[in-house]
Design a protein around this motif. Structure first.
Motif, PDB file in Angstrom:
ATOM      1  N   PRO A 132       0.846  -1.192   0.000  1.00 27.93           N
ATOM      2  CA  PRO A 132       0.000   0.000   0.000  1.00 27.93           C
ATOM      3  C   PRO A 132       0.880   1.240   0.000  1.00 27.93           C
ATOM      4  O   PRO A 132       2.087   1.145   0.252  1.00 27.93           O
ATOM      5  CB  PRO A 132      -0.766  -0.110   1.321  1.00 27.93           C
ATOM      6  N   SER A 133       0.308   2.384  -0.296  1.00 28.19           N
ATOM      7  CA  SER A 133       1.085   3.622  -0.289  1.00 28.19           C
ATOM      8  C   SER A 133       1.713   3.843   1.092  1.00 28.19           C
ATOM      9  O   SER A 133       1.107   3.519   2.114  1.00 28.19           O
ATOM     10  CB  SER A 133       0.197   4.795  -0.672  1.00 28.19           C
ATOM     11  N   ALA A 134       2.927   4.406   1.101  1.00 28.32           N
ATOM     12  CA  ALA A 134       3.690   4.536   2.347  1.00 28.32           C
ATOM     13  C   ALA A 134       3.300   5.807   3.101  1.00 28.32           C
ATOM     14  O   ALA A 134       4.021   6.808   3.103  1.00 28.32           O
ATOM     15  CB  ALA A 134       5.190   4.530   2.039  1.00 28.32           C
ATOM     16  N   ASN A 135       2.119   5.755   3.719  1.00 30.03           N
ATOM     17  CA  ASN A 135       1.638   6.856   4.544  1.00 30.03           C
ATOM     18  C   ASN A 135       0.715   6.265   5.589  1.00 30.03           C
ATOM     19  O   ASN A 135       0.075   5.246   5.334  1.00 30.03           O
ATOM     20  CB  ASN A 135       0.843   7.854   3.683  1.00 30.03           C
ATOM     21  N   PRO A 136       0.637   6.897   6.776  1.00 29.65           N
ATOM     22  CA  PRO A 136      -0.364   6.427   7.727  1.00 29.65           C
ATOM     23  C   PRO A 136      -1.747   6.595   7.096  1.00 29.65           C
ATOM     24  O   PRO A 136      -1.965   7.530   6.314  1.00 29.65           O
ATOM     25  CB  PRO A 136      -0.195   7.375   8.919  1.00 29.65           C
ATOM     26  N   PHE A 137      -2.661   5.702   7.397  1.00 29.33           N
ATOM     27  CA  PHE A 137      -3.980   5.680   6.780  1.00 29.33           C
ATOM     28  C   PHE A 137      -4.637   7.074   6.831  1.00 29.33           C
ATOM     29  O   PHE A 137      -4.697   7.707   7.882  1.00 29.33           O
ATOM     30  CB  PHE A 137      -4.873   4.666   7.512  1.00 29.33           C
ATOM     31  N   GLY A 138      -5.086   7.540   5.652  1.00 29.21           N
ATOM     32  CA  GLY A 138      -5.795   8.815   5.583  1.00 29.21           C
ATOM     33  C   GLY A 138      -4.915  10.002   5.219  1.00 29.21           C
ATOM     34  O   GLY A 138      -5.417  11.052   4.846  1.00 29.21           O
ATOM     35  N   PHE A 139      -3.594   9.842   5.332  1.00 26.64           N
ATOM     36  CA  PHE A 139      -2.699  10.975   5.090  1.00 26.64           C
ATOM     37  C   PHE A 139      -2.086  10.977   3.683  1.00 26.64           C
ATOM     38  O   PHE A 139      -2.171   9.992   2.955  1.00 26.64           O
ATOM     39  CB  PHE A 139      -1.584  10.996   6.145  1.00 26.64           C
ATOM     40  N   THR A 140      -1.448  12.093   3.350  1.00 24.25           N
ATOM     41  CA  THR A 140      -0.826  12.287   2.039  1.00 24.25           C
ATOM     42  C   THR A 140       0.203  11.191   1.739  1.00 24.25           C
ATOM     43  O   THR A 140       1.050  10.884   2.576  1.00 24.25           O
ATOM     44  CB  THR A 140      -0.127  13.672   2.012  1.00 24.25           C
ATOM     45  N   SER A 141       0.152  10.639   0.543  1.00 29.77           N
ATOM     46  CA  SER A 141       1.086   9.591   0.133  1.00 29.77           C
ATOM     47  C   SER A 141       2.503  10.158   0.007  1.00 29.77           C
ATOM     48  O   SER A 141       2.694  11.375  -0.044  1.00 29.77           O
ATOM     49  CB  SER A 141       0.645   9.003  -1.207  1.00 29.77           C
ATOM     50  N   SER A 142       3.485   9.261  -0.072  1.00 29.36           N
ATOM     51  CA  SER A 142       4.895   9.667  -0.138  1.00 29.36           C
ATOM     52  C   SER A 142       5.426   9.513  -1.560  1.00 29.36           C
ATOM     53  O   SER A 142       5.216   8.472  -2.187  1.00 29.36           O
ATOM     54  CB  SER A 142       5.724   8.768   0.783  1.00 29.36           C
ATOM     55  N   THR A 143       6.107  10.533  -2.052  1.00 29.13           N
ATOM     56  CA  THR A 143       6.706  10.422  -3.384  1.00 29.13           C
ATOM     57  C   THR A 143       8.232  10.543  -3.337  1.00 29.13           C
ATOM     58  O   THR A 143       8.876  10.667  -4.368  1.00 29.13           O
ATOM     59  CB  THR A 143       6.132  11.498  -4.350  1.00 29.13           C
ATOM     60  N   SER A 144       8.800  10.497  -2.124  1.00 30.73           N
ATOM     61  CA  SER A 144      10.258  10.465  -2.004  1.00 30.73           C
ATOM     62  C   SER A 144      10.614   9.778  -0.690  1.00 30.73           C
ATOM     63  O   SER A 144       9.767   9.644   0.204  1.00 30.73           O
ATOM     64  CB  SER A 144      10.844  11.885  -2.011  1.00 30.73           C
ATOM     65  N   ALA A 145      11.882   9.355  -0.595  1.00 26.96           N
ATOM     66  CA  ALA A 145      12.338   8.686   0.629  1.00 26.96           C
ATOM     67  C   ALA A 145      12.175   9.611   1.843  1.00 26.96           C
ATOM     68  O   ALA A 145      11.845   9.158   2.938  1.00 26.96           O
ATOM     69  CB  ALA A 145      13.794   8.254   0.465  1.00 26.96           C
ATOM     70  N   ASP A 146      12.372  10.913   1.640  1.00 28.68           N
ATOM     71  CA  ASP A 146      12.216  11.895   2.723  1.00 28.68           C
ATOM     72  C   ASP A 146      10.844  11.833   3.373  1.00 28.68           C
ATOM     73  O   ASP A 146      10.714  11.909   4.595  1.00 28.68           O
ATOM     74  CB  ASP A 146      12.335  13.323   2.159  1.00 28.68           C
ATOM     75  N   HIS A 147       9.815  11.753   2.514  1.00 30.83           N
ATOM     76  CA  HIS A 147       8.444  11.691   3.043  1.00 30.83           C
ATOM     77  C   HIS A 147       8.262  10.436   3.893  1.00 30.83           C
ATOM     78  O   HIS A 147       7.621  10.474   4.948  1.00 30.83           O
ATOM     79  CB  HIS A 147       7.416  11.666   1.908  1.00 30.83           C
ATOM     80  N   VAL A 148       8.854   9.336   3.418  1.00 28.84           N
ATOM     81  CA  VAL A 148       8.711   8.065   4.154  1.00 28.84           C
ATOM     82  C   VAL A 148       9.415   8.167   5.509  1.00 28.84           C
ATOM     83  O   VAL A 148       8.886   7.717   6.528  1.00 28.84           O
ATOM     84  CB  VAL A 148       9.292   6.876   3.345  1.00 28.84           C
ATOM     85  N   ILE A 149      10.597   8.798   5.518  1.00 25.27           N
ATOM     86  CA  ILE A 149      11.338   8.948   6.780  1.00 25.27           C
ATOM     87  C   ILE A 149      10.487   9.716   7.785  1.00 25.27           C
ATOM     88  O   ILE A 149      10.378   9.345   8.945  1.00 25.27           O
ATOM     89  CB  ILE A 149      12.677   9.697   6.555  1.00 25.27           C
ATOM     90  N   GLU A 150       9.859  10.808   7.320  1.00 25.81           N
ATOM     91  CA  GLU A 150       9.045  11.618   8.231  1.00 25.81           C
ATOM     92  C   GLU A 150       7.941  10.805   8.895  1.00 25.81           C
ATOM     93  O   GLU A 150       7.618  10.992  10.055  1.00 25.81           O
ATOM     94  CB  GLU A 150       8.421  12.793   7.471  1.00 25.81           C
ATOM     95  N   TYR A 151       7.350   9.907   8.126  1.00 26.33           N
ATOM     96  CA  TYR A 151       6.242   9.112   8.670  1.00 26.33           C
ATOM     97  C   TYR A 151       6.710   7.905   9.490  1.00 26.33           C
ATOM     98  O   TYR A 151       6.138   7.565  10.509  1.00 26.33           O
ATOM     99  CB  TYR A 151       5.376   8.558   7.535  1.00 26.33           C
ATOM    100  N   VAL A 164      12.815  10.370  -6.662  1.00 27.58           N
ATOM    101  CA  VAL A 164      11.462  10.924  -6.626  1.00 27.58           C
ATOM    102  C   VAL A 164      10.559  10.124  -7.574  1.00 27.58           C
ATOM    103  O   VAL A 164      10.965   9.785  -8.687  1.00 27.58           O
ATOM    104  CB  VAL A 164      11.504  12.414  -7.050  1.00 27.58           C
ATOM    105  N   SER A 165       9.351   9.816  -7.136  1.00 27.09           N
ATOM    106  CA  SER A 165       8.400   9.082  -7.997  1.00 27.09           C
ATOM    107  C   SER A 165       8.020   9.936  -9.194  1.00 27.09           C
ATOM    108  O   SER A 165       7.588  11.080  -9.042  1.00 27.09           O
ATOM    109  CB  SER A 165       7.140   8.730  -7.203  1.00 27.09           C
ATOM    110  N   LEU A 166       8.185   9.357 -10.393  1.00 25.28           N
ATOM    111  CA  LEU A 166       8.044  10.173 -11.606  1.00 25.28           C
ATOM    112  C   LEU A 166       6.598  10.522 -11.950  1.00 25.28           C
ATOM    113  O   LEU A 166       6.328  11.554 -12.549  1.00 25.28           O
ATOM    114  CB  LEU A 166       8.700   9.465 -12.793  1.00 25.28           C
ATOM    115  N   LYS A 167       5.660   9.674 -11.554  1.00 24.66           N
ATOM    116  CA  LYS A 167       4.242   9.955 -11.856  1.00 24.66           C
ATOM    117  C   LYS A 167       3.580  10.742 -10.741  1.00 24.66           C
ATOM    118  O   LYS A 167       2.802  11.661 -10.998  1.00 24.66           O
ATOM    119  CB  LYS A 167       3.472   8.652 -12.095  1.00 24.66           C
ATOM    120  N   GLY A 168       3.823  10.360  -9.498  1.00 23.53           N
ATOM    121  CA  GLY A 168       3.384  11.177  -8.362  1.00 23.53           C
ATOM    122  C   GLY A 168       1.979  10.928  -7.864  1.00 23.53           C
ATOM    123  O   GLY A 168       1.599  11.454  -6.817  1.00 23.53           O
ATOM    124  N   ILE A 169       1.176  10.172  -8.601  1.00 25.17           N
ATOM    125  CA  ILE A 169      -0.178   9.829  -8.135  1.00 25.17           C
ATOM    126  C   ILE A 169      -0.334   8.327  -8.287  1.00 25.17           C
ATOM    127  O   ILE A 169       0.265   7.721  -9.176  1.00 25.17           O
ATOM    128  CB  ILE A 169      -1.241  10.617  -8.955  1.00 25.17           C
TER     129      ILE A 169
END
Ligand code: TXA
Ligand code: MG
Length: 319
Positions: A132-151, A164-169
């Motif tokens: 599944p997308s790398a975000n806690p349920f309900g929150f903005t998805s991650s498009t870079s390793a940085d976002h994943v680290i924060e979560y 960085v994810s090239l498509k982003g959605i």
């Protein structure tokens, strides 16, 4: 640990761990699809309700025969055309696929992601990955390793950094009802592109969650900061004189006060670029400690539909 060494990722996954993987759409929280304890860990880390099924990621189109059966001809046509790529197909599952993966459904979601590192990883693993997308349920998805680290820095074993994810959605999700294609989620492949291959597709994108849980999904893809729609940014800014405000818009808006942070999705209004930047912009706005984010919908065609779908679910609706 953050690494781009797939051997470390393989080692960790074989131990049953959950890791983050890059894809062309968004980062995923991945585990062994054939190992229920790994799948359970993902639900726990994400705080995801058990009734929301996962997508199985496989290394090549042929591999789906190990996951699904009775695959409709139009599904095969779509897989030939779009895989590897941001298309998820919902198919009749093979008996051995765990009910935890499919949330008890008789169908399973499958895709072949288009990211070199992750395709390499999948082709070297003796099992497919649920992700599944790398975000806690309900929150903005991650498009870079940085976002994943924060979560998830302290919650997962490893982050495979693939840039960085090239498509982003997220991927576009297509299912089959009486052998007719049905769109369950707008995503990185515009419905117009899919209809070019298989003709008219019915849209059933209201809510991806099961009807047993109506209203559970009040917000999705949401930043932590409150976000609302505005038809007139200047007027809205004036109506919140004491608030720290940010704007998320497709193209630059003129005459916005300097104190208001403006996050532009694409300087020339290109919808592909806007889709790529959408989640990164939401993450950026979230870091500014704003009181409020104002946004507005974009043109409702091609990737504009997918962007609007995410914005409509992210905004806070007064009720
Ligand atoms: O782009 C993507 O698809 C990303 C990357 C990581 O591959 N993954 C992703 O997964 O978006 P997730 O779990 O955030 O979203 C999966 C969606 C959910 O809305 C779920 O309800 C739907 O897929 N889904 C999964 N299995 C399904 C099924 N059998 N029938 C209908 N919908 C299903
Ligand atoms: Mg998601």
């Amino acid at each position: 640990m953050i690494t781009s060494d797939i051997n470390l990722a393989i080692e960790s996954l074989k131990k049953g761990n959950v890791i983050a993987i890059p894809t062309e759409t968004v980062y995923g929280l991945a585990g062994n699809a054939f190992e229920e304890s790994s799948v359970n860990k993902i639900f726990k880390i994400k705080n995801r309700p058990s009734f929301n099924p996962l997508i199985v990621h496989v290394p090549n189109p042929k591999y789906i025969n190990k996951i699904a059966q009775n695959i409709p001809k139009i599904a095969q046509k779509l897989s030939k055309h779009f895989w590897p790529g941001p298309l998820t197909l919902v198919l009749e599952k093979q008996k051995h696929i765990s009910d935890i993966v499919t949330a008890g459904k008789s169908t399973v979601a499958v895709r072949v992601p288009n990211h070199k590192l992750t395709l390499d990883l999948l082709s070297k693993l003796p099992f497919p990955l649920v992700a599944p997308s790398a975000n806690p349920f309900g929150f903005t998805s991650s498009t870079s390793a940085d976002h994943v680290i924060e979560y998830f820095a302290d919650k997962i074993d490893l982050i495979l950094d693939g840039g960085v994810s090239l498509k982003g959605i997220e991927s576009t999700i297509i299912g089959f009802e009486n052998d007719n294609a049905v769109l369950y989620r707008h995503g990185s492949i515009p419905i117009e592109e899919i209809e070019k291959i298989i003709g008219k597709v019915e849209i059933k994108n209201k809510n991806n969650l099961s009807p047993e849980a109506p209203g559970m999904l009040k917000r999705h893809y949401a930043p932590k900061t409150k976000i609302v729609f505005s038809n007139d940014f200047i007027k809205s800014i004036k109506s919140y004189p004491n608030k720290k405000i940010g704007i998320l818009c497709l193209k630059k808006i003129k005459k916005i006060p300097k104190s208001v942070h403006q996050e532009v999705l694409s300087s020339d209004g290109n919808l592909n670029e806007a889709a790529k930047n959408l989640y990164a912009s939401l993450h950026k706005l979230d870091r500014l400690n704003l009181d409020l984010i104002l946004t507005s919908i974009v043109p409702e065609y091609e990737l504009g539909r997918s962007i609007n779908d995410r914005l409509r679910r992210a905004v806070e609706v007064e009720n």
